[in-house]
Design an enzyme around this catalytic site. Structure first.
Site, PDB file in Angstrom:
ATOM      1  N   SER A  60       0.824  -1.215   0.000  1.00 52.99           N
ATOM      2  CA  SER A  60       0.000   0.000   0.000  1.00 52.99           C
ATOM      3  C   SER A  60       0.852   1.256   0.000  1.00 52.99           C
ATOM      4  O   SER A  60       2.019   1.233   0.395  1.00 52.99           O
ATOM      5  CB  SER A  60      -0.904   0.003   1.234  1.00 52.99           C
ATOM      6  OG  SER A  60      -1.719  -1.152   1.265  1.00 52.99           O
ATOM      7  N   ASP A 173       8.214  -1.165 -17.621  1.00 57.35           N
ATOM      8  CA  ASP A 173       6.799  -1.086 -17.238  1.00 57.35           C
ATOM      9  C   ASP A 173       6.242   0.315 -17.467  1.00 57.35           C
ATOM     10  O   ASP A 173       5.556   0.876 -16.608  1.00 57.35           O
ATOM     11  CB  ASP A 173       6.629  -1.501 -15.772  1.00 57.35           C
ATOM     12  CG  ASP A 173       5.221  -2.010 -15.463  1.00 57.35           C
ATOM     13  OD1 ASP A 173       4.486  -2.344 -16.421  1.00 57.35           O
ATOM     14  OD2 ASP A 173       4.857  -2.077 -14.283  1.00 57.35           O
TER      15      ASP A 173
END
Length: 391
Positions: A60, A173
């Site tokens: 997170s 990415d």
């Protein structure tokens, strides 16, 4: 930069040994601040859910205020993630010594006990995936001028990684969720967890395939050999997304329009590229420039990777320093071909991954090569590659 390859290959006996090894590796990095876990707990008000701004496969992200007054994005790696340490070390290794207007800034990290936390500068306007392509309520107006600024900024950041940094860096990415926006909507390339360093005497690196379906260069997926051209392919897809205002894959559209790159090629052949420009612009855009950007996107995604321009050349094309009217554009490596021939869908079993997170990783598991669609279907694809050898 410190090399962490020795750490990745060891089978350590205990958490204490792992922590000692990690501390040794981090001690060689000079340009990074080591935070205590207590400092970061205070900054995030004990990691309060109200301060949570994102969540991905590796943990997170929380907004927090550091004791020096700076706002930060604090990325807490999940203890359950098998790839967490690898990703953690890679991000530090790659960005601890580089700085550019269009790259996120790493403030520091925390390595206390089992805690693995990265601390970045906080970017107020989230990611392109959340804002421009998210399909939800967003109060940001992406004018044509703003979109050109974002396209050119991302291209400059990627050119810096590819050509100016030593050793060169392949991001692996590049996608909308990894392009973050500051208060002035200046784009910042983020999430270097999958990045690879290219030694001076090499042009490619052999590795397990990892990335995001829709942005993944087909030749990389097939052979497992990643070059800077794979990043250039991903950028080409992103460029077309920004101009069109839609995700690269959307199963809710008619079949002939589901794959953005394929649709772009069809309209290019029919000389109807302007029909793909985002209708949210209400016609307020430079038509000639929009067509040029679409063509640059197609040049970057050509099936033959040798025909793709370098990122420094792409920057000059975007700014008009290089004329592209005389460039021959060949068929792109199409996502539809890639999905039909090389990918087995596991969508019924898959847990959808939200594109709302602004600091998530594009691949949750390098060993299983789990690839995530950026379209509205959010299906997870498992790629079956003949190339299985790790670095």
């Amino acid at each position: 930069m410190t090399c962490f390859s020795c750490l990745f290959g060891r089978n350590l006996d205990s958490a204490t040994q792992r922590t000692a090894e990690l501390d040794d590796e981090l001690s060689g990095i000079l340009n990074i601040t080591l935070y205590t876990h207590r400092e970061l707990r205070i900054a995030t008000k004990d990691f309060s859910p109200t301060n949570k701004i994102g969540e991905g496969g590796f943990g997170s992200v929380y907004k927090g205020k550091l004791k020096n007054g700076h706002m930060a994005a604090i990325k807490v790696l999940s203890t359950e993630s098998r790839q967490g340490v690898r990703e953690f070390l890679t991000e530090i290794q790659v960005i601890s010594e580089i700085e550019h207007e269009n790259l996120v800034k790493l403030y520091g990290c925390c390595v206390e006990g089992n805690h693995r936390i990265l601390v970045y500068n906080y970017l107020e306007n989230n990611s392109l995936a959340k804002t421009l392509l998210g399909g939800g309520h967003c109060n940001i107006h992406f004018s044509w001028r703003t979109r050109t600024k974002i396209c050119i900024g991302v291209a400059r950041g990627l050119a810096y990684l590819h050509e100016e940094v030593r050793p060169h860096i392949i991001h692996r990415d590049i996608k909308a969720s990894n392009i973050l926006l500051d208060k002035d909507l200046t784009p910042k390339i983020s999430d270097f967890g999958l990045a690879k360093l290219i030694p001076p005497n090499m042009t490619q690196v052999s590795t397990r395939v990892a990335g995001t379906i829709g942005y993944l260069a087909p030749e990389y997926a097939v052979r497992g050999q990643v070059t800077r051209r794979a990043d250039i392919y991903s950028f080409g897809v992103l460029l077309i997304e920004i101009v069109s205002g839609r995700c690269n894959t959307n199963s809710r559209l008619p079949v002939e329009e589901q794959y953005l790159l394929e649709r772009t090629w069809q309209l290019y052949e029919r000389r109807e590229l302007l029909g793909l420009v985002d209708t949210a612009l209400n016609g307020n855009f430079d038509a000639q420039q929009a067509c040029r950007f679409f063509k640059i996107g197609l040049l970057c995604t050509q099936e033959d990777q040798k025909l793709r321009p370098s990122m420094s050349t792409v920057v000059k094309m975007l700014t008009g320093e290089i004329d592209i009217d005389d460039k021959i554009i060949t068929k792109p490596g199409l996502i539809s071909d890639f999905l039909d021939l090389k990918v087995r869908s596991t969508a019924p079993k898959a847990k959808a991954e939200s594109i709302s997170t602004s600091y998530n990783s594009g691949s949750d598991n390098l060993d299983n090569t789990s690839l995530t669609s950026a379209g509205s279907s959010q299906a997870t694809m498992t790629f079956t590659s003949p190339f299985t050898r790790s670095m």
